[in-house]
Design a protein around this motif. Structure first.
Motif, PDB file in Angstrom:
ATOM      1  N   ALA A   1      12.080  28.874  19.623  1.00  0.00           N
ATOM      2  CA  ALA A   1      12.755  29.760  20.571  1.00  0.00           C
ATOM      3  C   ALA A   1      11.706  30.360  21.495  1.00  0.00           C
ATOM      4  CB  ALA A   1      13.506  30.859  19.830  1.00  0.00           C
ATOM      5  N   LEU A   2      12.127  30.678  22.716  1.00  0.00           N
ATOM      6  CA  LEU A   2      11.183  31.111  23.736  1.00  0.00           C
ATOM      7  C   LEU A   2      11.766  32.270  24.524  1.00  0.00           C
ATOM      8  CD1 LEU A   2       8.510  30.563  25.247  1.00  0.00           C
ATOM      9  CD2 LEU A   2       9.728  28.856  26.614  1.00  0.00           C
ATOM     10  N   ALA A   3      10.994  33.344  24.641  1.00  0.00           N
ATOM     11  CA  ALA A   3      11.393  34.494  25.455  1.00  0.00           C
ATOM     12  C   ALA A   3      10.261  34.832  26.397  1.00  0.00           C
ATOM     13  CB  ALA A   3      11.716  35.704  24.578  1.00  0.00           C
ATOM     14  N   GLY A   4      10.605  35.133  27.641  1.00  0.00           N
ATOM     15  CA  GLY A   4       9.588  35.485  28.615  1.00  0.00           C
ATOM     16  C   GLY A   4      10.020  36.656  29.456  1.00  0.00           C
ATOM     17  N   HIS A   5       9.039  37.425  29.886  1.00  0.00           N
ATOM     18  CA  HIS A   5       9.270  38.558  30.777  1.00  0.00           C
ATOM     19  C   HIS A   5       8.559  38.299  32.097  1.00  0.00           C
ATOM     20  CE1 HIS A   5       7.917  42.562  32.393  1.00  0.00           C
ATOM     21  NE2 HIS A   5       9.206  42.778  32.263  1.00  0.00           N
ATOM     22  N   ASP A   6       9.265  38.527  33.217  1.00  0.00           N
ATOM     23  CA  ASP A   6       8.625  38.466  34.522  1.00  0.00           C
ATOM     24  C   ASP A   6       7.997  37.078  34.736  1.00  0.00           C
ATOM     25  OD1 ASP A   6       7.676  40.449  36.847  1.00  0.00           O
ATOM     26  OD2 ASP A   6       5.894  39.318  36.248  1.00  0.00           O
ATOM     27  N   ARG A   7       6.699  36.980  34.973  1.00  0.00           N
ATOM     28  CA  ARG A   7       6.065  35.664  35.177  1.00  0.00           C
ATOM     29  C   ARG A   7       6.289  34.773  33.965  1.00  0.00           C
ATOM     30  NH1 ARG A   7       5.910  35.311  40.103  1.00  0.00           N
ATOM     31  NH2 ARG A   7       4.452  33.578  39.977  1.00  0.00           N
TER      32      ARG A   7
ATOM     33  N   ILE B   1      11.725  29.504  31.725  1.00  0.00           N
ATOM     34  CA  ILE B   1      12.816  28.763  32.371  1.00  0.00           C
ATOM     35  C   ILE B   1      12.383  27.330  32.645  1.00  0.00           C
ATOM     36  CG2 ILE B   1      14.208  28.591  34.473  1.00  0.00           C
ATOM     37  CD1 ILE B   1      14.000  31.726  34.569  1.00  0.00           C
ATOM     38  N   ARG B   2      11.181  27.171  33.168  1.00  0.00           N
ATOM     39  CA  ARG B   2      10.695  25.815  33.448  1.00  0.00           C
ATOM     40  C   ARG B   2      10.549  25.019  32.151  1.00  0.00           C
ATOM     41  NH1 ARG B   2      11.759  22.086  36.062  1.00  0.00           N
ATOM     42  NH2 ARG B   2      12.071  23.627  37.739  1.00  0.00           N
ATOM     43  N   ALA B   3      10.081  25.668  31.076  1.00  0.00           N
ATOM     44  CA  ALA B   3       9.979  24.974  29.795  1.00  0.00           C
ATOM     45  C   ALA B   3      11.350  24.518  29.315  1.00  0.00           C
ATOM     46  CB  ALA B   3       9.326  25.881  28.751  1.00  0.00           C
ATOM     47  N   GLY B   4      12.353  25.366  29.493  1.00  0.00           N
ATOM     48  CA  GLY B   4      13.699  25.001  29.076  1.00  0.00           C
ATOM     49  C   GLY B   4      14.259  23.828  29.857  1.00  0.00           C
ATOM     50  N   LEU B   5      13.933  23.761  31.144  1.00  0.00           N
ATOM     51  CA  LEU B   5      14.410  22.654  31.977  1.00  0.00           C
ATOM     52  C   LEU B   5      13.641  21.358  31.700  1.00  0.00           C
ATOM     53  CD1 LEU B   5      14.828  24.625  35.317  1.00  0.00           C
ATOM     54  CD2 LEU B   5      16.690  23.568  34.009  1.00  0.00           C
ATOM     55  N   ASP B   6      12.340  21.483  31.500  1.00  0.00           N
ATOM     56  CA  ASP B   6      11.506  20.290  31.315  1.00  0.00           C
ATOM     57  C   ASP B   6      11.489  19.785  29.876  1.00  0.00           C
ATOM     58  OD1 ASP B   6      10.842  20.475  33.972  1.00  0.00           O
ATOM     59  OD2 ASP B   6       8.735  20.995  33.661  1.00  0.00           O
ATOM     60  N   HIS B   7      11.750  20.665  28.918  1.00  0.00           N
ATOM     61  CA  HIS B   7      11.632  20.303  27.489  1.00  0.00           C
ATOM     62  C   HIS B   7      12.884  20.748  26.729  1.00  0.00           C
ATOM     63  CE1 HIS B   7       7.319  19.528  28.239  1.00  0.00           C
ATOM     64  NE2 HIS B   7       7.361  20.636  28.969  1.00  0.00           N
ATOM     65  N   PRO B   8      14.049  20.250  27.106  1.00  0.00           N
ATOM     66  CA  PRO B   8      15.298  20.740  26.507  1.00  0.00           C
ATOM     67  C   PRO B   8      15.431  20.446  25.022  1.00  0.00           C
ATOM     68  CG  PRO B   8      15.702  18.787  27.847  1.00  0.00           C
ATOM     69  CD  PRO B   8      14.295  19.208  28.124  1.00  0.00           C
ATOM     70  N   ASP B   9      14.739  19.439  24.537  1.00  0.00           N
ATOM     71  CA  ASP B   9      14.822  19.115  23.108  1.00  0.00           C
ATOM     72  C   ASP B   9      13.838  19.938  22.279  1.00  0.00           C
ATOM     73  OD1 ASP B   9      16.780  17.201  23.585  1.00  0.00           O
ATOM     74  OD2 ASP B   9      15.303  15.613  23.907  1.00  0.00           O
ATOM     75  N   THR B  10      12.987  20.703  22.944  1.00  0.00           N
ATOM     76  CA  THR B  10      11.966  21.486  22.265  1.00  0.00           C
ATOM     77  C   THR B  10      12.350  22.955  22.161  1.00  0.00           C
ATOM     78  OG1 THR B  10      10.229  19.972  23.026  1.00  0.00           O
ATOM     79  CG2 THR B  10       9.528  22.170  22.349  1.00  0.00           C
ATOM     80  N   ILE B  11      12.981  23.482  23.210  1.00  0.00           N
ATOM     81  CA  ILE B  11      13.324  24.904  23.265  1.00  0.00           C
ATOM     82  C   ILE B  11      14.723  25.091  22.680  1.00  0.00           C
ATOM     83  CG2 ILE B  11      13.475  26.945  24.712  1.00  0.00           C
ATOM     84  CD1 ILE B  11      10.712  25.478  24.663  1.00  0.00           C
TER      85      ILE B  11
ATOM     86  N   ALA C   1      20.077  23.746  28.671  1.00  0.00           N
ATOM     87  CA  ALA C   1      21.055  23.238  27.709  1.00  0.00           C
ATOM     88  C   ALA C   1      21.220  24.137  26.491  1.00  0.00           C
ATOM     89  CB  ALA C   1      20.635  21.838  27.255  1.00  0.00           C
ATOM     90  N   MET C   2      20.247  24.993  26.229  1.00  0.00           N
ATOM     91  CA  MET C   2      20.238  25.815  25.022  1.00  0.00           C
ATOM     92  C   MET C   2      20.932  27.156  25.273  1.00  0.00           C
ATOM     93  SD  MET C   2      17.546  26.095  27.120  1.00  0.00           S
ATOM     94  CE  MET C   2      16.640  24.644  26.578  1.00  0.00           C
ATOM     95  N   PRO C   3      21.253  27.907  24.220  1.00  0.00           N
ATOM     96  CA  PRO C   3      21.753  29.266  24.429  1.00  0.00           C
ATOM     97  C   PRO C   3      20.733  30.096  25.210  1.00  0.00           C
ATOM     98  CG  PRO C   3      22.086  28.582  22.152  1.00  0.00           C
ATOM     99  CD  PRO C   3      21.214  27.542  22.788  1.00  0.00           C
ATOM    100  N   VAL C   4      21.221  30.790  26.228  1.00  0.00           N
ATOM    101  CA  VAL C   4      20.345  31.569  27.109  1.00  0.00           C
ATOM    102  C   VAL C   4      20.841  33.013  27.157  1.00  0.00           C
ATOM    103  CG1 VAL C   4      19.545  31.879  29.485  1.00  0.00           C
ATOM    104  CG2 VAL C   4      19.774  29.567  28.535  1.00  0.00           C
ATOM    105  N   THR C   5      19.909  33.943  27.032  1.00  0.00           N
ATOM    106  CA  THR C   5      20.202  35.351  27.258  1.00  0.00           C
ATOM    107  C   THR C   5      19.332  35.851  28.396  1.00  0.00           C
ATOM    108  OG1 THR C   5      20.903  35.873  24.996  1.00  0.00           O
ATOM    109  CG2 THR C   5      20.042  37.690  26.319  1.00  0.00           C
TER     110      THR C   5
END
Length: 292
Positions: A102-108, A114-124, A234-238
């Motif tokens: 799971a991945l959470a990011g603030h600001d930068r 977001i880019r990790a989620g788009l580029d690596h959907p099977d990982t995140i 593709a993953m659950p996003v908050t």
């Protein structure tokens, strides 16, 4: 100065041929990676990380170009592209033994997430974005006098030379301005942590500017390509953010649904530095996401 998250172990992990990341790791259980924002370091997660580490393996790196991580010279637009920085994080997690996380990011850090989620959907597996807009939408929304709130984006988008020179001439005033302006509760960033942020930022001016410059160029190109192809998270996003929509005149939920179908959107009364100003709220939000 405060330099460690209590109870966390520190490592340096090679993620690229000229990039080693400083990373704090604590806890045990399913992995969660937390990415910091500007003008901060991994220490912004110090409260949330300790709480989550009760039942998760929590990984808090300094992004390339920030904190105690390496700061390669920007050889080209790709050096600080969010695609490159996202690949760093995927490599980091794998080297720590985690193929999915799971991945959470603030600001930068949220832009990297977001880019990790788009580029690596099977990982995140799950993704949280704190107080940011996707790069393409951010530039589309900023216009007219309201864009003055983001003057730093336009400054650091300029060609190499002048932005770095101007910021270096008054670095503490520049970075401190944002720490003061964006915090609803100034006590949330105590003097020792503030000093650490300023010291780390002073040492990283070229790479910080390169990171922002990428968001005015190559990052937009990558977002446009995903939008044209219909790619979504593709993953659950908050998403949790201040109520920017009311201030800047756009529908935040509709904007985010264009990128994420499985979306929960929240607003908070905390300021921009919400992981430090409202750590209990942010931790609860992340725990809720991880259950989806």
């Amino acid at each position: 100065m405060t330099s460690d998250i209590p109870g966390f172990d520190y490592q340096r992990v090679v993620v690229d041929e000229d990039v080693t990341l400083n990373v704090a790791v604590g806890g045990s259980g399913s992995p969660v990676v937390l990415l910091h924002g500007f003008p901060q370091t991994h220490l912004m997660w110090r409260h949330v990380a300790v709480d989550l580490a009760v039942d998760h393996t929590v990984i808090c790196p300094d992004l390339r170009g920030y904190g105690a991580s390496d700061k390669p010279a920007a050889r080209d637009a790709g050096t600080y592209a969010k695609r490159t920085m996202a690949a760093d994080i995927v490599t980091l997690a794998r080297k720590l033994g985690h193929e999915r996380f799971a991945l959470a990011g603030h600001d930068r850090g949220a832009l990297v997430a977001i880019r990790a989620g788009l580029d690596h959907p099977d990982t995140i597996t799950h993704l949280a974005a704190l107080d940011v807009l996707p790069t393409l939408d951010m530039w589309d929304i900023l216009h007219g006098a309201s864009a003055s709130v983001a003057f730093h984006l336009y400054l650091m988008a300029q060609s190499p030379g002048l932005p770095e020179q101007m910021i270096s001439a008054s670095a503490d005033a520049f970075f401190g301005y944002f720490l003061d302006l964006w915090a609803h509760d100034p006590q949330a960033i105590p003097a020792d942590v503030r000093a650490e942020y300023l010291s780390a930022s002073r040492a990283a001016i070229p790479s910080i500017v390169a990171d922002y410059r990428a968001s005015a160029g190559i990052d937009i190109e990558h977002d446009r390509a995903d939008r044209a192809a219909g790619n979504k998270l593709a993953m659950p996003v908050t998403v949790i953010q201040q109520d920017w929509g009311a201030a800047l005149g756009y529908d935040a939920v509709a904007l985010w649904r264009a990128w994420a179908s499985n979306l929960e959107h929240r607003t908070t009364s905390a300021g921009h530095f919400m992981a430090e100003e409202a750590p209990t709220e942010i931790t609860e939000t992340l725990r809720s996401l991880l259950k989806r």
